[in-house]
Design a protein around this motif. Structure first.
Motif, short mmCIF file in Angstrom:
data_model
loop_
_atom_site.label_atom_id
_atom_site.label_comp_id
_atom_site.label_asym_id
_atom_site.label_seq_id
_atom_site.Cartn_x
_atom_site.Cartn_y
_atom_site.Cartn_z
N LEU A 111 80.01 5.36 -4.67
CA LEU A 111 79.91 5.31 -6.13
C LEU A 111 79.93 3.89 -6.67
O LEU A 111 79.83 3.69 -7.87
N GLY A 112 80.06 2.93 -5.77
CA GLY A 112 80.08 1.54 -6.22
C GLY A 112 81.45 0.97 -6.34
O GLY A 112 81.65 -0.04 -7.03
N GLN A 155 75.91 -3.37 -6.73
CA GLN A 155 76.17 -2.68 -5.46
C GLN A 155 75.96 -1.18 -5.62
O GLN A 155 75.35 -0.52 -4.76
N HIS A 156 76.45 -0.63 -6.71
CA HIS A 156 76.29 0.79 -6.99
C HIS A 156 74.82 1.17 -7.10
O HIS A 156 74.35 2.12 -6.47
N LEU A 157 74.07 0.39 -7.87
CA LEU A 157 72.66 0.68 -8.07
C LEU A 157 71.87 0.56 -6.77
O LEU A 157 71.03 1.39 -6.46
N ARG A 158 72.15 -0.49 -6.02
CA ARG A 158 71.38 -0.72 -4.80
C ARG A 158 71.65 0.37 -3.77
O ARG A 158 70.77 0.74 -2.99
N SER A 159 72.87 0.93 -3.76
CA SER A 159 73.18 1.98 -2.79
C SER A 159 72.54 3.31 -3.17
O SER A 159 72.41 4.19 -2.32
N ARG A 166 74.07 12.01 -6.95
CA ARG A 166 73.19 11.66 -5.84
C ARG A 166 73.92 10.82 -4.80
O ARG A 166 73.77 11.02 -3.60
N ALA A 167 74.72 9.85 -5.27
CA ALA A 167 75.47 8.99 -4.35
C ALA A 167 76.44 9.82 -3.50
O ALA A 167 76.55 9.62 -2.28
N GLY A 192 72.29 -7.40 -3.33
CA GLY A 192 71.17 -6.53 -3.70
C GLY A 192 70.32 -7.00 -4.85
O GLY A 192 69.32 -6.36 -5.18
N ALA A 193 70.66 -8.13 -5.47
CA ALA A 193 69.85 -8.61 -6.59
C ALA A 193 68.52 -9.16 -6.11
O ALA A 193 68.42 -9.75 -5.04
#
Length: 246
Positions: free
Chosen positions: A201-202, A75-79, A178-179, A104-105
């Motif tokens: 931040l996830g 979730q963190h990465l996809r956002s 960035r988030a 998001g996978a």
């Protein structure tokens, strides 16, 4: 058998988050033999540190990790980015597979994972990402502005990884920074609640998320901006969170 990294002059970079040492070592070795640049990490914290310095093209994530749930990492990465995301886990229930893909996978594998099948999936994901980036670049090209230097306003560019000050000075952001900045930019000149920033931040499980992590990221960003000679209009709002004034 080597699988060629088509449509690229460089090796596809893969980060593997797996806390079972033997499996991590075996998959990293197999992926490298198949032509990828692979690195393994036993915890989410180790991965985040590496990713902040050098981003990968695709990340392979186990769900059950000692310091953070794999769903939260995805979730963190996809956002915050368009990195390719693959789950490789022992959890094969339909509810887990659906949750992973909806979270998001790009692909979901149940252990045992065959290296060549994983490699083929990674290549397909990488090709889709690069094709989408190229398509978006062509669509935006006629309207693309000149380099945003000295525009007289705050600007996020380069996929929101670089913050430009009104005088043109640039501040390169880490993934966490960035988030935060992206969330503040969406509501610039308005206070943004710390829980919203935590979600960026996830922090999927906000009940157990340490909100001080938000404060730590903001504090680090302010120090970095000061060191770069940039006066960052990022202010704390008592009882709420933070506000980016432009």
């Amino acid at each position: 058998m080597n699988i060629p990294n088509s449509n690229t002059d460089k090796k596809i970079t893969v980060y593997l988050i797996e806390d079972e040492d033997d499996l991590q070592e075996a998959l990293v070795y197999s992926l490298e033999q198949l032509g990828f640049k692979a690195s393994g990490f036993s915890t989410a914290a180790e991965f985040y540190r590496a990713y902040a310095v050098n981003r990968c093209d695709v990340v392979v994530i186990d769900i059950e990790l000692p310091d953070e749930n794999g769903f939260s990492i995805a979730q963190h990465l996809r956002s915050a980015s368009n990195v390719g995301i693959v789950f490789a886990t022992a959890r094969g229930d339909l509810s887990d597979r659906v949750r992973g893909l909806r979270g998001g996978a790009d692909a979901y594998f149940v252990k045992p994972v065959h290296a060549e099948e994983l490699a083929a999936s990674i290549e397909a994901i990488y090709r889709r990402i690069k094709a989408a980036e190229a398509s978006a670049g062509r669509a935006l090209q006629p309207h693309q502005p000149e380099a945003p230097r000295g525009t007289g306003r705050w600007v996020l560019k380069e996929g929101d990884w670089i913050l430009y000050a009104p005088d043109g000075r640039a501040l390169r952001l880490t993934m966490s920074e960035r988030a935060i900045v992206t969330s503040l930019f969406k509501q610039r000149n308005k206070p943004v609640d710390r829980t919203q920033l935590a979600a960026a931040l996830g922090g999927g499980d906000l009940e157990n998320f340490d909100l001080q992590r938000v404060d730590a990221v903001v504090s680090r960003l302010r120090r970095k901006a000061t060191a770069a000679g940039i006066s960052l209009p990022l202010h704390a709002v008592r009882g709420t969170g933070y506000q980016f004034q432009t």
